[in-house]
Enzyme design. Structure first.
Site, short mmCIF file in Angstrom:
data_model
loop_
_atom_site.label_atom_id
_atom_site.label_comp_id
_atom_site.label_asym_id
_atom_site.label_seq_id
_atom_site.Cartn_x
_atom_site.Cartn_y
_atom_site.Cartn_z
N LYS A 1 97.91 40.88 -33.53
CA LYS A 1 99.20 41.49 -33.92
C LYS A 1 99.36 41.50 -35.44
CE LYS A 1 101.56 40.46 -29.54
NZ LYS A 1 102.78 39.87 -28.89
N ARG B 1 93.67 34.46 -22.23
CA ARG B 1 95.04 33.92 -22.28
C ARG B 1 95.04 32.42 -22.55
NH1 ARG B 1 99.16 37.50 -21.02
NH2 ARG B 1 100.54 35.87 -20.27
N PHE C 1 114.46 41.94 -25.52
CA PHE C 1 113.62 41.80 -26.72
C PHE C 1 112.79 43.06 -27.01
CE2 PHE C 1 111.31 39.79 -23.13
CZ PHE C 1 110.13 40.54 -23.13
N TYR D 1 104.12 48.89 -24.20
CA TYR D 1 104.99 47.84 -23.66
C TYR D 1 106.06 48.40 -22.71
CZ TYR D 1 103.15 43.99 -26.53
OH TYR D 1 102.37 43.00 -27.07
N ARG E 1 97.95 30.83 -30.76
CA ARG E 1 99.38 30.87 -31.10
C ARG E 1 99.84 29.56 -31.74
NH1 ARG E 1 100.77 34.41 -25.73
NH2 ARG E 1 100.96 36.44 -26.75
N THR F 1 103.20 31.97 -24.77
CA THR F 1 103.86 33.07 -25.50
C THR F 1 104.66 32.55 -26.69
OG1 THR F 1 104.11 34.16 -23.35
CG2 THR F 1 105.41 35.06 -25.18
P1 RTP Z 1 101.64 39.59 -24.67
O1 RTP Z 1 102.01 40.58 -23.58
O2 RTP Z 1 102.04 40.08 -26.05
O3 RTP Z 1 100.22 39.16 -24.58
O4 RTP Z 1 102.47 38.27 -24.46
P2 RTP Z 1 102.77 37.49 -23.12
O5 RTP Z 1 102.10 38.15 -21.95
O6 RTP Z 1 102.50 36.06 -23.39
O7 RTP Z 1 104.35 37.71 -23.01
P3 RTP Z 1 105.18 38.89 -22.31
O8 RTP Z 1 106.14 38.26 -21.37
O9 RTP Z 1 104.28 39.97 -21.79
O10 RTP Z 1 106.02 39.46 -23.54
C1 RTP Z 1 105.46 40.38 -24.45
C2 RTP Z 1 105.85 39.97 -25.85
O11 RTP Z 1 107.26 40.11 -26.02
C3 RTP Z 1 107.74 39.08 -26.86
N1 RTP Z 1 108.75 38.29 -26.14
N2 RTP Z 1 109.86 37.91 -26.69
N3 RTP Z 1 112.42 36.77 -27.17
C4 RTP Z 1 111.83 36.61 -25.98
O12 RTP Z 1 112.32 35.97 -25.09
C5 RTP Z 1 110.53 37.22 -25.77
N4 RTP Z 1 109.83 37.15 -24.66
C6 RTP Z 1 108.68 37.84 -24.89
C7 RTP Z 1 106.58 38.20 -27.24
O13 RTP Z 1 106.13 38.60 -28.54
C8 RTP Z 1 105.53 38.52 -26.20
O14 RTP Z 1 104.24 38.33 -26.69
MG MG Z 2 102.28 40.23 -21.56
#
Ligand code: RTP
Ligand code: MG
Length: 141
Positions: free
Chosen positions: A11, A87, A59, A51, A104, A93
């Site tokens: 990122k 992962r 968010f 996304y 991370r 996350t």
């Molecule tokens: P990614 O898709 O980026 O690999 O991350 P992830 O699976 O660990 O998390 P995901 O639930 O898919 O969320 C995508 C991205 O959104 C942001 N996020 N912000 N403020 C919040 O509660 C929140 N939750 C998620 C994070 O940047 C996450 O990587």
């Molecule tokens: Mg994700």
């Protein structure tokens, strides 16, 4: 264990920190091969499309704004159990919850600027790889 492909994105925060090489080394040490790669500064449309699954989440706007704030490095990783392995290398996350030694934990600042993306399941991995790469841009070996 099956050989899988997964979509990884370094990122904008981690690209700005100049740690692409260090992150690639972690993938390679874990036995994952980089079989396609491209740097890009995503448009709003590209980030929203990528996304789309999150578009109703509170968010979403911050996420799209962050993902378009600077260049990203996009790659396809291939290897045994690649989706889970990537992962695991990334960590939780929220970097505050990420285990020591994960990307991370080591490179991320916040849940928004969290250094990397990795596909979360075989179906999403296939969709995400196809979102960024044509078949003839992928070089398995
Ligand atoms: P990614 O898709 O980026 O690999 O991350 P992830 O699976 O660990 O998390 P995901 O639930 O898919 O969320 C995508 C991205 O959104 C942001 N996020 N912000 N403020 C919040 O509660 C929140 N939750 C998620 C994070 O940047 C996450 O990587
Ligand atoms: Mg994700």
């Amino acid at each position: 264990m099956a050989v899988e492909r997964t979509l990884s994105i370094i990122k904008p925060d981690a690209v700005a920190k100049n740690v692409i090489g260090e992150i690639y080394a972690r993938f390679e040490k874990a036995g994952l091969k980089i079989i396609a790669a491209r740097m890009a500064h995503l448009s709003r449309e590209q980030a929203e499309g990528f996304y789309a699954v999150h578009k109703e989440r509170p968010f979403f706007n911050d996420l799209v704004g962050f993902m378009t704030s600077g260049p990203v490095m996009i790659q396809v990783l291939e290897g045994e159990d690649a989706i889970r392995k990537n992962r695991e290398i990334m960590g939780a996350t929220n970097p505050k919850e990420a285990a020591a030694g994960t990307l991370r934990h080591d490179y991320a600042e916040s849940i928004d600027a969290n250094a990397c993306h990795g596909s979360d399941a075989p179906e999403t991995a296939a969709q995400e790889v196809a979102y960024f790469f044509a078949d003839d841009e992928i070089c398995p070996r």
